[in-house]
Design a protein around this motif. Sequence first.
Motif, PDB file in Angstrom:
ATOM      1  N   SER A  82       0.818  -1.210   0.000  1.00  0.00           N
ATOM      2  CA  SER A  82       0.000   0.000   0.000  1.00  0.00           C
ATOM      3  C   SER A  82       0.857   1.268   0.000  1.00  0.00           C
ATOM      4  O   SER A  82       1.844   1.374   0.745  1.00  0.00           O
ATOM      5  N   ARG A  83       0.453   2.246  -0.815  1.00  0.00           N
ATOM      6  CA  ARG A  83       1.103   3.544  -0.841  1.00  0.00           C
ATOM      7  C   ARG A  83       0.381   4.556   0.039  1.00  0.00           C
ATOM      8  O   ARG A  83       0.788   5.727   0.100  1.00  0.00           O
ATOM      9  N   GLN A  84      -0.672   4.096   0.716  1.00  0.00           N
ATOM     10  CA  GLN A  84      -1.467   5.006   1.548  1.00  0.00           C
ATOM     11  C   GLN A  84      -0.909   5.117   2.970  1.00  0.00           C
ATOM     12  O   GLN A  84      -1.348   5.971   3.741  1.00  0.00           O
ATOM     13  N   ILE A  85       0.047   4.253   3.326  1.00  0.00           N
ATOM     14  CA  ILE A  85       0.565   4.225   4.689  1.00  0.00           C
ATOM     15  C   ILE A  85       2.088   4.155   4.660  1.00  0.00           C
ATOM     16  O   ILE A  85       2.694   3.814   3.644  1.00  0.00           O
ATOM     17  N   SER A  86       2.694   4.447   5.817  1.00  0.00           N
ATOM     18  CA  SER A  86       4.131   4.220   5.969  1.00  0.00           C
ATOM     19  C   SER A  86       4.342   2.764   6.376  1.00  0.00           C
ATOM     20  O   SER A  86       3.393   2.057   6.724  1.00  0.00           O
TER      21      SER A  86
END
Length: 286
Positions: A82-86
């Motif tokens: 996912s690119r939505q979280i670190s």
Amino acid sequence: MAADAAGTVEIRGALARLRRTTGLPVAFGGLVEPGRQRMRISEFSGAAGLALRGLAVTSGNGLGGKAVALARPCAVTDYSLSRQISHEYDAAVAEEGLRSVLAIPVVVRRRVRGVLYGALRTAQPLGDRTLTAAVQAARDVEQALVVGDEARDLLTAARPGAASAGPGPDTGAGAGWEQVREAHTALRALAPRIADPALRAELLEVCGLLTSRPPERSAGQPVVLAPRELDVLACVAAGATNAAAAERLGLRPETVKGYLRSAMRRLGARTRGEAVVAARRAGLLP
């Protein structure tokens, strides 16, 4: 800490309910540490390993940290990609074999108190039904924490009153004694809604302190009321109607009527007012 223990009990129950209602194989969560911007994962339902146990999640980091920072639900279909979280916690999540994950914050009075997670071991979207169930589980925890906060506030306020407000006549003498009676009614109404047995026992113990004046002498046997009969009578003593008492105690009005009739019969009273006076004389109400 009593508040932490009560919150942990509520989160544990919510995770079990979440798995039952959604079929999710894994659910876990924990409380935000008081005064700190991080939560610690402490409760699990269905977790296979120990990789996440005790993990401290900082606000803003990972999925749960994002939910804490934004105070709103967050979800990813494939955690590691996912690119939505670190990705500070990828190793622990991967060791547990989790892919699709949601995180729901538990928000009380605009402050995030905890996070509930649900997860799949496959990368697939979590549907609206699952998200709705998870949000409801978090709302259940929020309501329970509010009740617990109210209970602890009442305990703090009631203890000094119990020590200083001496016995008064049946009609009550002064605002201090009326405050004791109000606290007693509120505590009895809250006690059945507390899941944590230690806090519930503490509430009922303080109720006993508030009614600690000795009963008037009587030639007959001491009157004993069932807990719910006493709950209803405490509400009546505070001026509540049957409908108001039912709403406060989470009962049906017909059930309240039944408890009240039974209490009146045990006390030998013909009216609600007589029942309250008799209960006070018997040392059952402050």
